[in-house]
Design an enzyme around this catalytic site. Structure first.
Site, mmCIF file in Angstrom:
data_model
loop_
_atom_site.group_PDB
_atom_site.id
_atom_site.type_symbol
_atom_site.label_atom_id
_atom_site.label_comp_id
_atom_site.label_asym_id
_atom_site.label_seq_id
_atom_site.Cartn_x
_atom_site.Cartn_y
_atom_site.Cartn_z
ATOM 1 N N ASP A 191 38.748 105.886 92.193
ATOM 2 C CA ASP A 191 39.584 106.677 91.290
ATOM 3 C C ASP A 191 40.506 105.697 90.588
ATOM 4 O OD1 ASP A 191 39.781 109.566 90.553
ATOM 5 O OD2 ASP A 191 41.911 109.073 90.713
ATOM 6 N N ARG A 221 39.600 96.950 88.706
ATOM 7 C CA ARG A 221 38.422 97.234 89.547
ATOM 8 C C ARG A 221 37.880 95.941 90.146
ATOM 9 N NH1 ARG A 221 36.431 99.982 86.245
ATOM 10 N NH2 ARG A 221 37.367 101.886 87.045
HETATM 11 P P1 ITT Z 1 33.927 109.579 88.339
HETATM 12 O O1 ITT Z 1 35.026 110.501 88.867
HETATM 13 O O2 ITT Z 1 32.591 110.251 88.250
HETATM 14 O O3 ITT Z 1 33.892 108.280 89.079
HETATM 15 P P2 ITT Z 1 35.579 109.457 85.960
HETATM 16 O O4 ITT Z 1 35.452 108.731 84.661
HETATM 17 O O5 ITT Z 1 35.854 110.940 85.891
HETATM 18 O O6 ITT Z 1 34.263 109.163 86.823
HETATM 19 P P3 ITT Z 1 38.182 108.998 87.158
HETATM 20 O O7 ITT Z 1 38.474 110.416 87.467
HETATM 21 O O8 ITT Z 1 38.552 107.957 88.166
HETATM 22 O O9 ITT Z 1 36.641 108.748 86.857
HETATM 23 O O10 ITT Z 1 38.884 108.642 85.780
HETATM 24 C C1 ITT Z 1 38.954 107.328 85.374
HETATM 25 C C2 ITT Z 1 39.275 107.282 83.887
HETATM 26 O O11 ITT Z 1 40.256 106.232 83.685
HETATM 27 C C3 ITT Z 1 38.043 106.848 83.094
HETATM 28 O O12 ITT Z 1 37.293 107.963 82.661
HETATM 29 C C4 ITT Z 1 38.659 106.063 81.954
HETATM 30 O O13 ITT Z 1 39.128 106.949 80.975
HETATM 31 C C5 ITT Z 1 39.875 105.404 82.621
HETATM 32 N N1 ITT Z 1 39.487 104.096 83.185
HETATM 33 C C6 ITT Z 1 39.401 103.747 84.508
HETATM 34 N N2 ITT Z 1 38.982 102.473 84.641
HETATM 35 C C7 ITT Z 1 38.789 102.014 83.392
HETATM 36 C C8 ITT Z 1 38.338 100.794 82.882
HETATM 37 O O14 ITT Z 1 37.955 99.807 83.676
HETATM 38 N N3 ITT Z 1 38.273 100.655 81.555
HETATM 39 C C9 ITT Z 1 38.628 101.656 80.734
HETATM 40 N N4 ITT Z 1 39.039 102.855 81.124
HETATM 41 C C10 ITT Z 1 39.124 103.047 82.456
#
Ligand code: ITT
Length: 198
Positions: free
Chosen positions: A70, A181
């Site tokens: 997350d 990450r």
């Molecule tokens: P999962 O829950 O299926 O893993 P998700 O995209 O919904 O996918 P999250 O709820 O953790 O995951 O939300 C993370 C959001 O934060 C992601 O959709 C991006 O908008 C942002 N984000 C996280 N890490 C990022 C990265 O390395 N680069 C750019 N944006 C990032």
């Protein structure tokens, strides 16, 4: 071959996670390989809570060690938003492009040195007994226009400290080295390597 299941549907995350764990000899599966697993509601108020919720929900179905990530962006001027709502920032039908447009609108003409932000990532590994937690952060600024076409999410707007390019311009090799990450994954790799020697 050892198997790990990544509780994510986010292609960008999954490929970053694979680039750390495949060289260790893990076979990686994800929610993209197994349609039919019900949507998991992220009801937590912190990255760690949400990662634990996702890891446990998927482990209960899949029964092999699960990794859940997350993560999100905290913008100082917005008092830490979008935070845990990063994926859903622009509301119903949110996607990366709409989220980036929303972020630029909220920051308006604010000068560059006040557009400070950080990405945070919490990765939880759950094996039915234990939750192991791995974390990483990456500081940067939000620029005025998207730049670059690699990465995902807010990468085209995020310029990490010490660089003059966005994550979307720098590409995965550099991003993986310095990102939130990447840092969490480095701790996870250390843990897995240690576990292997015991
Ligand atoms: P999962 O829950 O299926 O893993 P998700 O995209 O919904 O996918 P999250 O709820 O953790 O995951 O939300 C993370 C959001 O934060 C992601 O959709 C991006 O908008 C942002 N984000 C996280 N890490 C990022 C990265 O390395 N680069 C750019 N944006 C990032």
């Amino acid at each position: 071959m050892k198997k790990i299941f990544v509780a994510s549907k986010n292609k960008g995350k999954i490929s970053e996670i694979k680039s750390y764990l495949s060289p260790l000899g893990f076979e990686i599966f994800s929610l993209l390989d197994t349609p039919g697993i019900p949507e998991i509601e992220e009801t937590g108020t912190t990255f760690e809570e949400n990662a634990k919720i996702k890891a446990k929900a998927v482990f209960d179905i899949i029964k092999i060690p699960v990794l859940a990530d997350d993560s999100g962006l905290e913008v100082d001027l917005l008092e830490g938003r979008p935070g845990v709502f990063s994926a859903r920032y622009s509301g119903i039908g949110a996607n990366d492009e709409k989220n980036n447009t929303m972020l630029l609108a909220e920051l308006g003409e604010t000068e560059l040195n006040k557009r400070t932000a950080r990405f945070k990532c919490v990765i939880v590994m759950h094996d039915g007994l234990n939750n192991r937690v791995f974390e990483g952060e990456c500081e940067g600024i939000i620029i005025f226009q998207p730049r670059g076409n690699r990465g995902f999410g807010y990468d085209p707007l995020f310029m990490p400290v010490g660089y003059t390019k966005t994550f979307a311009e720098l590409g995965n090799d550099i991003k993986n080295e310095i990102s939130h990450r990447g840092k969490a994954l480095k701790s996870l790799v250390k843990f897995l390597e240690l576990e292997n020697t015991m």
